[in-house]
Design a protein around this motif. Structure first.
Motif, PDB file in Angstrom:
ATOM      1  N   ASP A  70       0.837  -1.202   0.000  1.00 26.27           N
ATOM      2  CA  ASP A  70       0.000   0.000   0.000  1.00 26.27           C
ATOM      3  C   ASP A  70       0.872   1.251   0.000  1.00 26.27           C
ATOM      4  N   SER A  71       0.220   2.414   0.013  1.00 24.45           N
ATOM      5  CA  SER A  71       0.969   3.667  -0.070  1.00 24.45           C
ATOM      6  C   SER A  71       1.599   4.083   1.255  1.00 24.45           C
ATOM      7  N   SER A  72       1.384   3.312   2.323  1.00 25.99           N
ATOM      8  CA  SER A  72       2.022   3.627   3.611  1.00 25.99           C
ATOM      9  C   SER A  72       3.364   2.913   3.761  1.00 25.99           C
ATOM     10  N   LEU A  99      -1.427  -2.719  17.850  1.00 29.46           N
ATOM     11  CA  LEU A  99      -1.309  -1.673  16.844  1.00 29.46           C
ATOM     12  C   LEU A  99      -1.810  -0.346  17.392  1.00 29.46           C
ATOM     13  N   MET A 100      -0.961   0.690  17.299  1.00 33.02           N
ATOM     14  CA  MET A 100      -1.324   2.026  17.747  1.00 33.02           C
ATOM     15  C   MET A 100      -1.632   2.947  16.572  1.00 33.02           C
ATOM     16  N   TYR A 101      -0.823   2.814  15.493  1.00 36.60           N
ATOM     17  CA  TYR A 101      -0.981   3.757  14.382  1.00 36.60           C
ATOM     18  C   TYR A 101      -0.474   3.155  13.082  1.00 36.60           C
ATOM     19  N   THR A 102      -1.234   3.366  12.037  1.00 34.30           N
ATOM     20  CA  THR A 102      -0.788   3.159  10.656  1.00 34.30           C
ATOM     21  C   THR A 102      -1.309   4.340   9.870  1.00 34.30           C
ATOM     22  N   PRO A 103      -0.513   4.885   8.955  1.00 27.39           N
ATOM     23  CA  PRO A 103      -0.998   6.016   8.161  1.00 27.39           C
ATOM     24  C   PRO A 103      -2.173   5.594   7.275  1.00 27.39           C
ATOM     25  N   VAL A 104      -3.043   6.550   6.994  1.00 27.59           N
ATOM     26  CA  VAL A 104      -4.125   6.292   6.053  1.00 27.59           C
ATOM     27  C   VAL A 104      -3.472   6.069   4.698  1.00 27.59           C
ATOM     28  N   SER A 105      -3.848   4.985   4.041  1.00 24.57           N
ATOM     29  CA  SER A 105      -3.172   4.664   2.788  1.00 24.57           C
ATOM     30  C   SER A 105      -4.153   4.142   1.758  1.00 24.57           C
ATOM     31  N   SER A 137       3.247   0.050  -3.940  1.00 21.05           N
ATOM     32  CA  SER A 137       4.283   1.081  -3.924  1.00 21.05           C
ATOM     33  C   SER A 137       5.652   0.430  -4.068  1.00 21.05           C
ATOM     34  N   ASN A 138       6.519   1.074  -4.819  1.00 25.12           N
ATOM     35  CA  ASN A 138       7.879   0.577  -5.034  1.00 25.12           C
ATOM     36  C   ASN A 138       8.882   1.528  -4.413  1.00 25.12           C
ATOM     37  N   LEU A 139       9.977   0.974  -3.946  1.00 26.77           N
ATOM     38  CA  LEU A 139      11.078   1.764  -3.411  1.00 26.77           C
ATOM     39  C   LEU A 139      12.362   1.231  -4.033  1.00 26.77           C
ATOM     40  N   GLU A 140      12.942   2.027  -4.898  1.00 26.72           N
ATOM     41  CA  GLU A 140      14.172   1.636  -5.587  1.00 26.72           C
ATOM     42  C   GLU A 140      15.358   1.729  -4.630  1.00 26.72           C
ATOM     43  N   PRO A 141      16.458   1.047  -4.927  1.00 32.77           N
ATOM     44  CA  PRO A 141      17.645   1.123  -4.053  1.00 32.77           C
ATOM     45  C   PRO A 141      18.085   2.570  -3.835  1.00 32.77           C
ATOM     46  N   GLY A 142      18.290   2.926  -2.573  1.00 34.45           N
ATOM     47  CA  GLY A 142      18.731   4.271  -2.207  1.00 34.45           C
ATOM     48  C   GLY A 142      17.596   5.263  -2.032  1.00 34.45           C
ATOM     49  N   ASP A 143      16.384   4.936  -2.469  1.00 33.16           N
ATOM     50  CA  ASP A 143      15.249   5.847  -2.331  1.00 33.16           C
ATOM     51  C   ASP A 143      14.697   5.789  -0.913  1.00 33.16           C
ATOM     52  N   GLU A 144      13.976   6.845  -0.551  1.00 33.88           N
ATOM     53  CA  GLU A 144      13.373   6.900   0.779  1.00 33.88           C
ATOM     54  C   GLU A 144      12.064   7.663   0.728  1.00 33.88           C
ATOM     55  N   VAL A 145      11.215   7.402   1.703  1.00 37.57           N
ATOM     56  CA  VAL A 145       9.973   8.147   1.901  1.00 37.57           C
ATOM     57  C   VAL A 145       9.942   8.603   3.353  1.00 37.57           C
ATOM     58  N   GLU A 146       9.247   9.709   3.588  1.00 36.02           N
ATOM     59  CA  GLU A 146       9.189  10.246   4.948  1.00 36.02           C
ATOM     60  C   GLU A 146       7.738  10.370   5.388  1.00 36.02           C
ATOM     61  N   PHE A 147       7.497   9.981   6.614  1.00 40.69           N
ATOM     62  CA  PHE A 147       6.191  10.112   7.247  1.00 40.69           C
ATOM     63  C   PHE A 147       6.385  10.904   8.530  1.00 40.69           C
ATOM     64  N   THR A 190       8.452  -1.715   9.469  1.00 32.95           N
ATOM     65  CA  THR A 190       8.012  -1.775   8.082  1.00 32.95           C
ATOM     66  C   THR A 190       8.370  -3.143   7.521  1.00 32.95           C
ATOM     67  N   LYS A 191       7.609  -3.558   6.516  1.00 38.03           N
ATOM     68  CA  LYS A 191       7.879  -4.847   5.884  1.00 38.03           C
ATOM     69  C   LYS A 191       7.630  -4.709   4.389  1.00 38.03           C
ATOM     70  N   GLY A 192       8.630  -5.100   3.604  1.00 34.58           N
ATOM     71  CA  GLY A 192       8.523  -5.050   2.156  1.00 34.58           C
ATOM     72  C   GLY A 192       8.754  -6.419   1.546  1.00 34.58           C
ATOM     73  N   VAL A 193       8.528  -6.512   0.251  1.00 37.92           N
ATOM     74  CA  VAL A 193       8.670  -7.773  -0.473  1.00 37.92           C
ATOM     75  C   VAL A 193       9.654  -7.565  -1.617  1.00 37.92           C
ATOM     76  N   TYR A 194      10.454  -8.569  -1.882  1.00 36.91           N
ATOM     77  CA  TYR A 194      11.364  -8.553  -3.021  1.00 36.91           C
ATOM     78  C   TYR A 194      11.347  -9.927  -3.665  1.00 36.91           C
ATOM     79  N   GLU A 195      11.768 -10.017  -4.885  1.00 35.67           N
ATOM     80  CA  GLU A 195      11.928 -11.259  -5.646  1.00 35.67           C
ATOM     81  C   GLU A 195      11.139 -12.456  -5.118  1.00 35.67           C
TER      82      GLU A 195
END
Length: 148
Positions: free
Chosen positions: A72-74, A86-92, A97-107, A128-133
């Motif tokens: 999702d977008s969070s 669970l206390m908080y998750t951003p509204v998403s 959503s993709n995050l390329e190597p070296g990229d970052e997002v801020e909340f 946070t938890k992401g998925v690859y390959e």
């Protein structure tokens, strides 16, 4: 004149105190942003101790060399108590959503929980938890403290 055993015990105490202090400085360091070969994600805050009501800026960084996908977008951001509640998750939006190597997002979190209550003093886990390959997951979490 001090006895020999007293001098030895004081010396051991000073050395142990110094070693423990160095360990705690490393342990409380929240800038664990180390870039590695392969899949890796990092969660970074500007510090580990916050005053109650203070805005907390959270960066999620792809610190590896493999693109990461999030459901999702969070970007999988979750803030829980140490018990796992669970206390908080951003509204998403439910978009991939993709995050390329070296990229970052801020909340930012204003310490308001999903139910509208203000977060109490205590320890919180930001993760946070992401998925690859081929559905392999990579996750990271840090612990922060909210003080009165």
């Amino acid at each position: 004149m001090l006895s020999k055993s007293l001098v030895i015990f004081i010396g051991i105490g000073v050395i142990a105190g110094l070693a423990f202090g160095v360990y705690l400085i490393d342990f409380k360091n929240t800038s664990h942003l180390v870039f590695v070969e392969g899949p890796s994600v990092s969660v970074v805050t500007e510090k580990s101790d916050f005053k109650k009501g203070e805005e907390i800026k959270i960066r999620i960084v792809n610190s590896g060399t493999v693109p990461l996908v999030f459901p999702d977008s969070s970007f999988g951001l979750r803030i829980t108590g140490l018990s796992g509640i669970l206390m908080y998750t951003p509204v998403s939006a439910q978009v991939i959503s993709n995050l390329e190597p070296g990229d970052e997002v801020e909340f930012s979190w204003d310490q308001i929980k999903n139910d509208g209550d203000t977060a109490l003093e205590g320890l919180y886990k930001i993760s946070t938890k992401g998925v690859y390959e081929q559905d392999n997951t990579v996750e990271k979490s840090i612990t922060i403290t909210i003080w009165k």
